[in-house]
Design a protein around this motif. Structure first.
Motif, PDB file in Angstrom:
ATOM      1  N   GLU A   1     -29.020 -20.513 -81.287  1.00 23.97           N
ATOM      2  CA  GLU A   1     -27.968 -20.525 -82.445  1.00 23.97           C
ATOM      3  C   GLU A   1     -27.022 -21.690 -81.827  1.00 23.97           C
ATOM      4  OE1 GLU A   1     -24.652 -17.739 -84.316  1.00 23.97           O
ATOM      5  OE2 GLU A   1     -25.659 -16.661 -82.804  1.00 23.97           O
ATOM      6  N   GLU A   2     -26.491 -21.607 -80.647  1.00 24.86           N
ATOM      7  CA  GLU A   2     -25.682 -22.612 -80.247  1.00 24.86           C
ATOM      8  C   GLU A   2     -26.222 -24.259 -80.439  1.00 24.86           C
ATOM      9  OE1 GLU A   2     -23.257 -19.925 -77.077  1.00 24.86           O
ATOM     10  OE2 GLU A   2     -25.253 -20.792 -76.393  1.00 24.86           O
ATOM     11  N   LEU A   3     -27.551 -24.080 -80.228  1.00 29.24           N
ATOM     12  CA  LEU A   3     -28.386 -25.699 -80.197  1.00 29.24           C
ATOM     13  C   LEU A   3     -28.214 -25.980 -81.842  1.00 29.24           C
ATOM     14  CD1 LEU A   3     -31.172 -25.054 -77.899  1.00 29.24           C
ATOM     15  CD2 LEU A   3     -29.267 -26.674 -77.412  1.00 29.24           C
ATOM     16  N   GLY A   4     -28.499 -24.903 -82.474  1.00 25.13           N
ATOM     17  CA  GLY A   4     -28.348 -25.163 -84.250  1.00 25.13           C
ATOM     18  C   GLY A   4     -27.138 -25.316 -84.612  1.00 25.13           C
ATOM     19  N   ASN A   5     -26.331 -24.988 -83.924  1.00 25.82           N
ATOM     20  CA  ASN A   5     -24.947 -25.299 -84.498  1.00 25.82           C
ATOM     21  C   ASN A   5     -24.470 -26.722 -83.893  1.00 25.82           C
ATOM     22  OD1 ASN A   5     -24.252 -22.864 -85.831  1.00 25.82           O
ATOM     23  ND2 ASN A   5     -23.487 -21.869 -84.035  1.00 25.82           N
ATOM     24  N   ALA A   6     -24.631 -27.107 -82.702  1.00 34.26           N
ATOM     25  CA  ALA A   6     -24.524 -28.360 -82.215  1.00 34.26           C
ATOM     26  C   ALA A   6     -25.064 -29.303 -83.013  1.00 34.26           C
ATOM     27  CB  ALA A   6     -25.149 -28.511 -80.756  1.00 34.26           C
ATOM     28  N   LYS A   7     -26.270 -29.137 -83.666  1.00 30.84           N
ATOM     29  CA  LYS A   7     -27.129 -29.995 -84.347  1.00 30.84           C
ATOM     30  C   LYS A   7     -26.369 -30.164 -85.903  1.00 30.84           C
ATOM     31  CE  LYS A   7     -31.866 -31.015 -86.269  1.00 30.84           C
ATOM     32  NZ  LYS A   7     -33.032 -30.749 -86.232  1.00 30.84           N
ATOM     33  N   LYS A   8     -25.869 -29.024 -86.367  1.00 33.81           N
ATOM     34  CA  LYS A   8     -25.265 -28.898 -87.440  1.00 33.81           C
ATOM     35  C   LYS A   8     -23.831 -29.537 -87.617  1.00 33.81           C
ATOM     36  CE  LYS A   8     -23.260 -25.524 -90.751  1.00 33.81           C
ATOM     37  NZ  LYS A   8     -22.761 -23.937 -91.003  1.00 33.81           N
ATOM     38  N   ALA A   9     -23.349 -29.379 -86.407  1.00 28.14           N
ATOM     39  CA  ALA A   9     -21.925 -30.246 -86.185  1.00 28.14           C
ATOM     40  C   ALA A   9     -21.992 -31.624 -86.442  1.00 28.14           C
ATOM     41  CB  ALA A   9     -21.349 -29.833 -84.999  1.00 28.14           C
ATOM     42  N   ALA A  10     -23.004 -32.053 -85.442  1.00 29.06           N
ATOM     43  CA  ALA A  10     -23.233 -33.532 -85.479  1.00 29.06           C
ATOM     44  C   ALA A  10     -23.595 -34.079 -86.759  1.00 29.06           C
ATOM     45  CB  ALA A  10     -24.614 -33.842 -84.563  1.00 29.06           C
ATOM     46  N   ALA A  11     -24.536 -33.271 -87.523  1.00 27.60           N
ATOM     47  CA  ALA A  11     -24.656 -33.927 -88.964  1.00 27.60           C
ATOM     48  C   ALA A  11     -23.507 -34.014 -89.819  1.00 27.60           C
ATOM     49  CB  ALA A  11     -25.790 -33.030 -89.562  1.00 27.60           C
ATOM     50  N   GLN A  12     -22.502 -32.987 -89.573  1.00 23.01           N
ATOM     51  CA  GLN A  12     -21.289 -32.890 -90.468  1.00 23.01           C
ATOM     52  C   GLN A  12     -20.362 -34.095 -89.969  1.00 23.01           C
ATOM     53  OE1 GLN A  12     -19.868 -29.200 -90.785  1.00 23.01           O
ATOM     54  NE2 GLN A  12     -17.908 -29.811 -91.192  1.00 23.01           N
ATOM     55  N   TYR A  13     -20.356 -34.276 -88.707  1.00 20.76           N
ATOM     56  CA  TYR A  13     -19.611 -35.435 -88.235  1.00 20.76           C
ATOM     57  C   TYR A  13     -20.107 -36.660 -88.507  1.00 20.76           C
ATOM     58  CZ  TYR A  13     -16.642 -38.382 -85.193  1.00 20.76           C
ATOM     59  OH  TYR A  13     -15.647 -39.726 -84.926  1.00 20.76           O
ATOM     60  N   TYR A  14     -21.272 -36.881 -88.451  1.00 19.20           N
ATOM     61  CA  TYR A  14     -21.945 -38.165 -88.716  1.00 19.20           C
ATOM     62  C   TYR A  14     -21.825 -38.585 -90.291  1.00 19.20           C
ATOM     63  CZ  TYR A  14     -25.262 -42.173 -88.910  1.00 19.20           C
ATOM     64  OH  TYR A  14     -25.734 -43.353 -89.247  1.00 19.20           O
ATOM     65  N   ALA A  15     -22.002 -37.555 -91.082  1.00 20.65           N
ATOM     66  CA  ALA A  15     -21.798 -37.564 -92.537  1.00 20.65           C
ATOM     67  C   ALA A  15     -20.374 -38.104 -92.942  1.00 20.65           C
ATOM     68  CB  ALA A  15     -22.034 -36.473 -93.297  1.00 20.65           C
ATOM     69  N   SER A  16     -19.289 -37.719 -91.946  1.00 22.68           N
ATOM     70  CA  SER A  16     -17.897 -38.036 -92.303  1.00 22.68           C
ATOM     71  C   SER A  16     -17.562 -39.350 -92.012  1.00 22.68           C
ATOM     72  CB  SER A  16     -17.004 -37.083 -91.356  1.00 22.68           C
ATOM     73  OG  SER A  16     -16.786 -37.625 -89.955  1.00 22.68           O
ATOM     74  N   LEU A  17     -18.510 -40.139 -91.124  1.00 14.77           N
ATOM     75  CA  LEU A  17     -18.091 -41.481 -90.769  1.00 14.77           C
ATOM     76  C   LEU A  17     -18.569 -42.520 -91.990  1.00 14.77           C
ATOM     77  CD1 LEU A  17     -19.643 -41.513 -87.235  1.00 14.77           C
ATOM     78  CD2 LEU A  17     -17.270 -41.267 -87.884  1.00 14.77           C
ATOM     79  N   ASN A  18     -17.812 -43.483 -92.135  1.00 17.93           N
ATOM     80  CA  ASN A  18     -18.080 -44.576 -92.887  1.00 17.93           C
ATOM     81  C   ASN A  18     -18.734 -45.720 -92.209  1.00 17.93           C
ATOM     82  OD1 ASN A  18     -16.227 -46.624 -91.614  1.00 17.93           O
ATOM     83  ND2 ASN A  18     -14.718 -45.640 -92.686  1.00 17.93           N
ATOM     84  N   ASP A  19     -19.405 -46.693 -92.947  1.00 16.21           N
ATOM     85  CA  ASP A  19     -20.441 -47.551 -92.417  1.00 16.21           C
ATOM     86  C   ASP A  19     -19.814 -48.227 -91.301  1.00 16.21           C
ATOM     87  OD1 ASP A  19     -22.333 -46.696 -94.079  1.00 16.21           O
ATOM     88  OD2 ASP A  19     -21.992 -48.338 -95.586  1.00 16.21           O
TER      89      ASP A  19
ATOM     90  N   LEU B   1     -24.779 -37.898 -81.014  1.00 17.12           N
ATOM     91  CA  LEU B   1     -23.683 -36.812 -81.386  1.00 17.12           C
ATOM     92  C   LEU B   1     -24.105 -35.303 -80.952  1.00 17.12           C
ATOM     93  CD1 LEU B   1     -22.512 -38.397 -84.716  1.00 17.12           C
ATOM     94  CD2 LEU B   1     -21.330 -38.286 -82.498  1.00 17.12           C
ATOM     95  N   CYS B   2     -25.284 -35.164 -81.362  1.00 15.31           N
ATOM     96  CA  CYS B   2     -25.739 -33.803 -80.881  1.00 15.31           C
ATOM     97  C   CYS B   2     -25.727 -33.534 -79.556  1.00 15.31           C
ATOM     98  CB  CYS B   2     -27.165 -33.625 -81.592  1.00 15.31           C
ATOM     99  SG  CYS B   2     -27.865 -31.793 -81.546  1.00 15.31           S
ATOM    100  N   THR B   3     -26.187 -34.552 -78.741  1.00 12.53           N
ATOM    101  CA  THR B   3     -26.019 -34.285 -77.292  1.00 12.53           C
ATOM    102  C   THR B   3     -24.716 -34.166 -76.897  1.00 12.53           C
ATOM    103  OG1 THR B   3     -28.156 -35.613 -77.029  1.00 12.53           O
ATOM    104  CG2 THR B   3     -26.500 -35.532 -75.163  1.00 12.53           C
ATOM    105  N   MET B   4     -23.760 -34.630 -77.333  1.00 13.03           N
ATOM    106  CA  MET B   4     -22.242 -34.762 -76.982  1.00 13.03           C
ATOM    107  C   MET B   4     -21.742 -33.411 -77.490  1.00 13.03           C
ATOM    108  SD  MET B   4     -20.816 -38.311 -78.168  1.00 13.03           S
ATOM    109  CE  MET B   4     -19.105 -37.904 -77.928  1.00 13.03           C
ATOM    110  N   TYR B   5     -22.013 -32.922 -78.263  1.00  8.50           N
ATOM    111  CA  TYR B   5     -21.775 -31.508 -78.741  1.00  8.50           C
ATOM    112  C   TYR B   5     -22.379 -30.350 -77.846  1.00  8.50           C
ATOM    113  CZ  TYR B   5     -19.156 -32.658 -83.013  1.00  8.50           C
ATOM    114  OH  TYR B   5     -18.321 -33.110 -83.988  1.00  8.50           O
ATOM    115  N   GLU B   6     -23.506 -30.523 -77.471  1.00 10.81           N
ATOM    116  CA  GLU B   6     -24.098 -29.717 -76.791  1.00 10.81           C
ATOM    117  C   GLU B   6     -23.530 -29.823 -75.367  1.00 10.81           C
ATOM    118  OE1 GLU B   6     -28.395 -30.913 -76.788  1.00 10.81           O
ATOM    119  OE2 GLU B   6     -28.586 -30.222 -78.652  1.00 10.81           O
ATOM    120  N   GLU B   7     -23.354 -30.773 -74.730  1.00  8.41           N
ATOM    121  CA  GLU B   7     -22.722 -30.898 -73.438  1.00  8.41           C
ATOM    122  C   GLU B   7     -21.430 -30.279 -73.606  1.00  8.41           C
ATOM    123  OE1 GLU B   7     -22.940 -34.900 -72.297  1.00  8.41           O
ATOM    124  OE2 GLU B   7     -25.035 -34.872 -71.678  1.00  8.41           O
TER     125      GLU B   7
END
Length: 368
Positions: free
Chosen positions: A123-141, A154-160
């Protein structure tokens, strides 16, 4: 870090700098951890900032932490804060060192997780992946280009980040000391400060001359004499006080020793003699010898401090022998991104929103 009596600085920019320097913690580098081996070497990958044992920190990680923290401060205080320095150190330099220390501690705690067999749940790994996708989507080009990140790193950063927090919680899980009312007792005082220093343009304290100190002491004597004669203390504060605060509520071990000792020896409505600290001459009036709400809050702080002490003992023993290497040439090139299109500041907010964890542990890692 031991909390000392209020630092007096001249001018709004200096005040903001003092607040932010305290918020980011002491200036720390990779040599913080006692006998930890520091190795400056070649053989780094081109974007590898440092290694701790067999784990590396890459430039995009540093830039995500640095840029998000920088933008959070700018949102609160404005971009002009970077134009000043405090006690001879620029805020940008301090923030760089703090970010480096924070990431280094997270990396080391991930190594400690291996030793204890601690890992993230599915569950925590899944949440880290979800957070990474959400943060990446918030970034402009432009942000994606300059930060040089993708969802995978980003997912690795959130996992660590999450694993470091989990290690901290594991190590302090059984630390729940009983704190008595007396140990946590919080009092409230009013005071008058007559300063014995000035502040120069760099925000540095400049001690008064002997003559100026004498004049300051004489001024404190006049204020004390009037207080002892029964004049309204609030009116005397308005006339004499050179502190930005007129009152403090605090527990034991948080103020300058002389100030604290004098304050805790006062009864309600009693006024102290002149008390000298590094800040100047104080006259203290006790308003309350026991504050129930503040005392209960102080108990929580004391418990958290005990937990940090237990954690630090375990952690310091672990990291003492770890070899570290810093890519000094690359580190010296790291600086703020100067582009008005780069405004991202939600990296940590998204983590806590998605992971559902408190920011108590990891965000204060450099102060543990």
């Amino acid at each position: 870090m031991r909390i000392t009596h209020h630092r007096y600085v001249a001018g709004m920019s200096a005040v903001l700098l003092a607040v932010i320097f305290m918020a980011t913690g002491c200036k720390i580098n990779l040599n913080k951890y006692g006998n930890t081996k520091i190795v400056f070497t070649t053989g780094f990958d081109k974007d590898e900032v440092f290694r701790i044992d067999k784990i590396s920190c890459r430039l995009p990680e540093v830039m995500v932490y640095l840029t998000n923290t920088k933008n959070q401060y700018e949102q609160a205080f404005g971009s002009q804060i970077w134009q000043s320095s405090y006690e001879g150190v620029t805020l940008e330099s301090n923030l760089k060192e703090t970010v480096l220390a924070r990431i280094a501690r997270i990396k080391a705690m991930n190594l400690l997780a291996l030793q204890y067999g601690i890992s993230l749940s599915d569950e925590e790994l899944g949440n880290a992946k979800k957070a990474a996708a959400q943060y990446y989507a918030s970034l402009n080009d432009k942000e994606r280009e300059l930060l040089a990140v993708d969802e995978k790193n980003l997912c690795t950063m959130y996992e660590e980040y999450a694993l470091a927090e989990k290690v901290y919680d594991y190590l302090i899980a059984d630390i729940n000391p009983e704190i008595s009312d007396d140990e946590a007792r919080t009092i409230t005082v009013q005071h008058i400060l007559i300063k014995t220093y000035s502040v120069n343009e760099a925000g540095e304290h400049v001690p008064y001359s002997e003559q100026a100190r004498t004049e300051a002491y004489q001024r404190a004597q006049r204020a004390l004499s009037r207080a002892q004669e029964g004049e309204d203390f609030v009116s005397l504060i308005a006339e004499y006080n050179e502190d930005t605060n007129a009152s403090y509520s605090f527990g034991k071990g948080t103020m300058d020793t002389a100030f604290e000792e004098a304050a805790f020896n006062l009864g309600t409505d009693e006024v102290s003699d002149i008390v000298e600290t590094e800040h100047g001459y104080h006259i203290i009036k006790c308003i309350s010898t026991f504050d129930r709400d503040e005392t209960d809050r102080n108990k929580i702080k004391i418990v958290e401090q005990r937990r940090k002490e237990v954690f630090n003992e375990e952690y310091s023993g672990f990291v003492e022998g770890l070899a570290r290497s810093l890519n000094e040439p690359l580190w010296q090139t790291v600086e703020f991104i100067d582009d008005e299109a780069v405004t991202t500041g939600s990296f940590f907010e998204i983590y806590h929103s998605v992971m559902g964890n408190s920011d108590r542990a990891v965000l204060s890692l450099c102060n543990l």
